[in-house]
Enzyme design. Structure first.
Site, short mmCIF file in Angstrom:
data_model
loop_
_atom_site.label_atom_id
_atom_site.label_comp_id
_atom_site.label_asym_id
_atom_site.label_seq_id
_atom_site.Cartn_x
_atom_site.Cartn_y
_atom_site.Cartn_z
N GLU A 132 -7.41 28.14 31.00
CA GLU A 132 -8.84 28.49 31.27
C GLU A 132 -9.93 27.76 30.09
O GLU A 132 -8.94 27.28 29.09
CB GLU A 132 -9.25 29.47 29.98
CG GLU A 132 -10.54 30.14 30.69
CD GLU A 132 -10.59 31.90 29.98
OE1 GLU A 132 -11.39 32.89 30.05
OE2 GLU A 132 -10.49 31.96 29.40
N GLY A 266 -8.32 31.30 19.32
CA GLY A 266 -7.65 32.09 18.11
C GLY A 266 -6.79 32.23 19.26
O GLY A 266 -5.63 32.62 18.27
N MET A 268 -5.31 34.01 23.74
CA MET A 268 -5.66 33.22 25.57
C MET A 268 -5.02 34.24 25.95
O MET A 268 -3.07 34.16 25.70
CB MET A 268 -5.30 32.35 25.54
CG MET A 268 -5.55 31.81 27.08
SD MET A 268 -7.38 31.63 27.36
CE MET A 268 -7.41 32.74 29.38
N GLU A 269 -6.24 35.46 26.62
CA GLU A 269 -5.51 36.40 26.61
C GLU A 269 -4.28 36.63 29.07
O GLU A 269 -4.32 37.26 29.37
CB GLU A 269 -6.22 36.95 28.03
CG GLU A 269 -7.13 36.57 28.85
CD GLU A 269 -8.21 36.07 28.21
OE1 GLU A 269 -8.41 35.31 27.47
OE2 GLU A 269 -9.93 35.81 29.01
N ASN A 270 -3.25 34.87 28.24
CA ASN A 270 -2.78 34.52 29.54
C ASN A 270 -1.19 36.70 30.00
O ASN A 270 -1.06 36.86 28.96
CB ASN A 270 -1.62 33.92 30.05
CG ASN A 270 -1.66 32.52 29.15
OD1 ASN A 270 -2.56 32.27 29.13
ND2 ASN A 270 -1.53 32.30 27.86
N HIS A 302 -8.50 42.29 21.58
CA HIS A 302 -9.27 41.27 22.31
C HIS A 302 -8.37 41.37 23.33
O HIS A 302 -8.49 41.54 24.17
CB HIS A 302 -10.10 40.52 21.71
CG HIS A 302 -10.64 39.18 22.66
ND1 HIS A 302 -11.93 39.53 22.18
CD2 HIS A 302 -10.60 38.19 23.37
CE1 HIS A 302 -12.60 38.94 23.29
NE2 HIS A 302 -11.62 37.98 23.77
N GLU A 303 -7.41 40.30 23.28
CA GLU A 303 -6.83 39.91 24.51
C GLU A 303 -6.37 40.80 25.00
O GLU A 303 -5.45 41.00 26.47
CB GLU A 303 -5.47 39.21 23.85
CG GLU A 303 -6.25 37.80 22.97
CD GLU A 303 -7.16 37.58 23.22
OE1 GLU A 303 -7.70 37.27 24.99
OE2 GLU A 303 -8.33 36.38 22.63
N HIS A 306 -7.94 42.61 27.59
CA HIS A 306 -8.50 41.43 28.64
C HIS A 306 -7.14 41.47 30.17
O HIS A 306 -7.54 41.43 30.73
CB HIS A 306 -8.18 39.97 28.23
CG HIS A 306 -9.81 39.55 27.75
ND1 HIS A 306 -10.67 39.41 28.97
CD2 HIS A 306 -9.63 38.28 26.73
CE1 HIS A 306 -11.86 38.63 28.35
NE2 HIS A 306 -11.01 38.04 27.59
N GLU A 325 -15.39 38.93 28.51
CA GLU A 325 -15.51 37.96 27.01
C GLU A 325 -16.05 39.11 26.20
O GLU A 325 -15.80 39.99 25.80
CB GLU A 325 -16.45 37.20 26.79
CG GLU A 325 -15.07 35.43 26.99
CD GLU A 325 -13.77 35.57 26.49
OE1 GLU A 325 -13.15 36.78 25.68
OE2 GLU A 325 -12.92 35.78 27.32
N1 BES Z 1 -10.56 33.93 26.76
C1 BES Z 1 -10.45 33.42 25.57
C2 BES Z 1 -10.07 32.28 25.13
C3 BES Z 1 -11.12 31.36 25.38
C4 BES Z 1 -12.09 30.53 25.15
C5 BES Z 1 -10.85 30.32 26.90
C6 BES Z 1 -12.86 29.45 24.67
C7 BES Z 1 -11.05 29.24 26.54
C8 BES Z 1 -11.82 28.81 26.22
C9 BES Z 1 -10.37 34.32 24.67
O1 BES Z 1 -10.32 35.86 25.03
C10 BES Z 1 -10.67 35.43 23.37
O2 BES Z 1 -11.74 35.44 23.91
N2 BES Z 1 -10.46 34.04 22.14
C11 BES Z 1 -10.79 34.25 21.40
C12 BES Z 1 -10.58 35.38 20.07
C13 BES Z 1 -11.56 36.98 20.10
C14 BES Z 1 -10.95 37.74 19.26
C15 BES Z 1 -13.36 36.74 20.03
C16 BES Z 1 -10.62 33.11 20.40
O3 BES Z 1 -10.09 32.19 20.83
O4 BES Z 1 -11.49 32.92 19.63
ZN ZN Z 2 -11.48 36.88 25.37
#
Ligand code: BES
Ligand code: ZN
Length: 849
Positions: A132, A266, A268-270, A302-303, A306, A325
């Protein structure tokens, strides 16, 4: 779509990928084959796909016309591979077959390499994916757009001693000679390319928790498996909670939560193969602070949220990423709150995630939550405070307005209707309309398609209260007439008793009829609204007298709004200090958060060096009572939140009030903690460590640095690195920047550590000067997606000369991947300069009077 060079034509639509990948973890390369079953919709003479930094070695198309050999050409700017057909092919079925090769890069995107030193001191390599938003195309040629969903059948060819995981469970494992095995995974559900994942490396796998038929595991770098138990518990809880909330079974066949040593975000929701930064998954709860444990539960929740919202049902295009998100963030709060109600997650939400969004959305350079996206850069820039913070805050506001049950039912309707498919924002509103009987979309459009947010002003008027709305901006602008549809909850007390009213304010103002004379009123009752509230002076004063009648979040909002009004120039800093002095008896930790932050901002931006001693006294007067009540030693019946508050107060006494006794005692405690001698309350130990660092010398720095390099768990590593960033002095700046350059600090952490150097009172300006000088090499150490965090750090530099230099630098150094971030943070920086110029003189007079 057709006028956007980044969008693919719809003449060829994939339905299934069979992907075989063979990474070489020593040479940092990979080879692969992908067979893509496609529907050919129109007559075609070429197939346009995505591909970036991969080579096509051979390609064919099997179709009604036989087996055709394809010639590949590349378009690097648009990240495309075009396969040219020898003749025109009519609509029908086809199978594209492509042999390709690529590089296991070190940029933390696509198919990349990560490394760690294992328990025996041996350097180990991991190969992992992060797709992503638009980086599946760096790993295999594909139709890399979220609405081109397909089934994926994945086979990994890897050395037999390594662990390999992917989105689904393993179905076979066959030796292929040379000590390698081919591991085949079950077909995935129909899903988007950005959710595909595979990870190969020396991992250990936890026990399997059976969550009502769904196997759940933690996969950790060898030697760290014992740190996965807490996340396993959290994962099991959240999976059940989410299934019940959505009313839909988990859509995959298993869940692996995988810790990756180098990870840009942080987590990723694969689907079924969630990847995490180590500190967001692995933890030793026995020595962790509340915030460190909270982080794990949050990220896991969170993940997992998703898996349904995002993976099962996906936005059509990246302009709708907020839906993904914001909703996952909202569900993250719900899960965490359900798992640990005593942590009061929604209160923290109001005190952390929402103000994060307020900060950006108070700027002229903010953007609407839903926003046009064309290029991959623009897609990646969408993951910001507006998408996460504002998006989730307005969902919470809506949920509280229409009712939790109607909201839940609407979400379930939406997910069931669009399973395995793609949606736009209006599809969610449709689900919620059905469940609530309200025209939700009409209300929400003003929050989602319009930038900014309102301030309510509340005054007494004949027969009740007059409420008016106007846009809240750091630099107020009378000519801005934007209006919102505001779900208002107002409550208070009049001479006839308590009152509460709920209604939608759609125009510039409205009158709330109230019996009797209003004694006090809260304009954002419950504190769930995404707006601020100001009051005519008498009502403002009455609220301070009735702090005891307000809820935690309402008290929080009152103080937090006041600080925002200082920033906007409508409340003098001295009056703010007097207002927060009324909070000295506060017992709710989250309310203290805004008081301490406000004090910190006053100290950092507004207090001259010569007035610091008087400021320290004022800070100490506000803090002492609470600090004395809690002391240094946890009581046996302390709640987790009380323990956290104790840490915050110790830290504030040490770093805001610079109390000499607290500093001394902190040094002793930190030293014992670093020696691992004695037992330590984690929150107090952390506070002592930070205070020690803020007042630390060279020798202490070196000691903490070597502890950092040998940290026993991810949380310890993070907090030691944070401590290093608190040291004040030019030598420390040099030391940290050299560690970034020299690779002793992982690239995943480089940007946030560097950003924190700007906060130092003594050496922030020097840090900027050095970062500017070394920009090219330093920014080269930071994965592109993380540079934003560095840029956010500049807002600490409110000295006018430094700020002018920062502004000049970014004017001549465009950062294409963070254009909006630069614009917003420069606006904020300059607003901070203006605040300093406006407030510091009068504040100095006040402090001297
Ligand atoms: N889908 C995101 C990871 C992501 C962020 C992919 C930016 C590509 C670009 C994931 O679900 C996410 O939101 N992760 C957060 C942590 C969450 C607890 C808020 C992150 O990585 O900060
Ligand atoms: Zn997210």
């Amino acid at each position: 779509m057709s006028d956007n060079p980044y969008r693919l034509p719809r003449s060829v639509i994939p339905t299934r990928y069979d992907l075989r990948v063979e990474p070489d973890l020593a040479a940092f390369t990979f080879a692969g084959n992908v067979k893509i079953v496609v529907d050919i919709e129109d007559a075609i003479s070429e197939i346009v796909m995505n591909g970036h930094q991969i080579e096509v070695a051979a390609a064919t198309l099997q179709c009604d016309q036989g087996l055709l050999t394809l010639a590949a050409t590349y378009d690097a700017d648009d990240q495309r591979v075009t396969l040219h057909l020898p003749k025109t092919v009519p609509p029908g079925d086809g199978v594209i077959d492509i042999e390709f090769t690529g590089i296991l890069n070190d940029e933390l995107v696509g198919f990349y390499r990560s490394s760690f030193t294992d328990v025996d001191g041996v350097e180990q390599v991991v190969a992992t994916t992060q797709f992503e938003a638009t980086d599946a195309r760096r790993a295999f040629p594909c139709f890399d757009e979220p609405d081109m969903k397909a089934v994926f059948g994945i086979t990994l060819v890897v050395p037999e001693h390594l662990t390999a995981v992917s989105n689904s469970g393993k179905v076979s494992r066959q030796p292929v000679g040379d000590g390698t095995v081919a591991i085949t995974f079950a077909d995935t559900m129909k899903m988007s390319t950005y959710l595909v994942a595979y990870v190969i490396g020396p991992f250990e796998i936890s026990r399997t928790v059976d969550v009502d038929g769904v196997p759940l595991q933690v996969v950790a770098p060898r030697g760290k498996g014992h740190l996965g138990e807490f996340a396993l518990d959290a994962g099991a809880f959240c999976l059940r909670y989410l299934r019940d909330y959505y009313g839909i079974p988990y859509p995959g066949d298993k869940v692996d939560m995988v810790a990756i040593p180098d990870f840009a975000f942080g987590a990723m929701e694969n689907l079924g193969c969630i990847t995490f930064r180590e500190s967001a998954l692995l933890i030793d709860p026995a020595v962790a602070t509340l915030n460190e444990m909270l982080r794990i539960v949050d990220v896991v929740a969170h993940e997992l949220a998703h898996m349904w919202f995002g993976d099962l049902v996906t936005m059509k295009w990246w302009d709708g990423i907020w839906l993904n998100e914001a909703f996952a963030t909202f569900m993250e709060m719900k899960c965490t709150n359900a798992m640990r109600p005593e942590w009061k997650r929604w209160l923290t939400f109001g005190a952390v995630e929402r103000p994060w969004a307020f900060g950006v959305d108070s700027l002229k350079s903010t953007r609407p939550v839903e926003f046009e996206v064309r290029s991959p850069e623009e897609a990646n820039e969408m993951f910001d405070a507006l998408t996460y913070g504002k998006g989730s805050s307005v969902l919470r506001m809506l949920e509280q307005f229409i009712g939790e049950e109607a909201f839940r039912e609407g979400v379930g309707n939406y997910l069931r209707k669009h399973a395995f498919d793609n949606t736009i924002t209006d599809d969610l509103w449709e689900g919620l309309n059905e469940a609530s009987g309200l025209a939700v979309g009409v209300i929400m459009d003003s929050w989602i398609h319009q930038h900014g947010y309102p301030r309510l002003h509340i005054e007494r008027a004949g027969g009740g209260l007059r409420i008016s709305q106007s846009r809240f901006l750091r630099a107020p602008d009378e000519s801005d007439a934007t209006l919102w549809q505001i779900p208002i909850v107002i409550r208070g007390e009049s001479s006839s008793g308590p009152f509460e009213d709920r209604f939608l304010l759609t125009g510039p103002d409205g009158l709330v009829a109230i019996d009797g004379d209003v004694e006090w009123a809260v304009g954002n009752a419950g504190g769930h609204g995404f707006y601020r509230a100001s009051y005519e002076p008498a009502l403002g004063a009455a609220l301070i007298d009735h702090l005891d009648s307000l809820s935690d979040l309402e008290r929080y909002c009152l103080a937090d709004d006041a600080w925002a009004f200082v920033e906007a120039g409508t409340l003098p800093a001295a009056e703010y200090l007097e207002l927060i002095a009324a909070y000295r008896n506060e017992s709710e930790p989250e309310v203290w958060r805004t008081v301490l932050q406000g004090l910190g901002s006053v100290r950092h931006h507004l207090v001259n060096d010569e007035d610091l001693p008087r400021f320290r006294e004022i800070a100490a007067e506000i803090l002492t009572g609470a600090f004395a009540r809690l002391g240094w030693e946890p009581a046996p019946d302390d709640s987790d939140l009380t323990k956290r508050l104790r840490g915050s107060l110790v830290s504030a006494m040490g770093r805001l009030a610079d109390d000499p006794d607290v500093i001394e005692r902190s040094k002793g405690l930190a030293s014992a903690w670093l020696n691992s001698s004695g037992t330590h309350d984690p929150d107090v130990a952390q506070a002592a460590l930070f205070t020690t660092a803020a007042h630390g010398d060279d020798q202490t720095f070196e000691r903490i640095f070597s502890a950092y390099r040998g940290a026993a768990n991810p949380q310890e590593e993070v907090k030691l690195l944070q401590a290093l960033s608190f040291f004040e002095g030019e030598g420390f700046v040099d030391r940290i920047l050299a560690a970034v350059e020299g690779g002793q600090i992982r690239t995943q952490d480089a940007s946030w550590v560097t950003a924190r150097l700007f906060n130092a009172r003594k050496s922030g300006a020097y840090a900027w000067q050095e970062v500017r000088k070394q920009w090219t090499s330093l920014s080269g150490k930071m994965p592109t997606m993380t540079i934003r965090r560095l840029i956010e750090g500049i807002t600490a530099l409110s000295d006018p000369k430094v700020a002018a230099d920062v502004t000049a630098f970014f004017a001549e150094t465009p950062i294409p991947l963070a254009a909006k971030t630069v614009e917003q943070n420069l606006e904020r920086l300059n607003a901070n300069v203006a605040m300093r110029e406006r407030e510091s003189g009068p504040l100095a007079e006040y402090l001297r009077s």
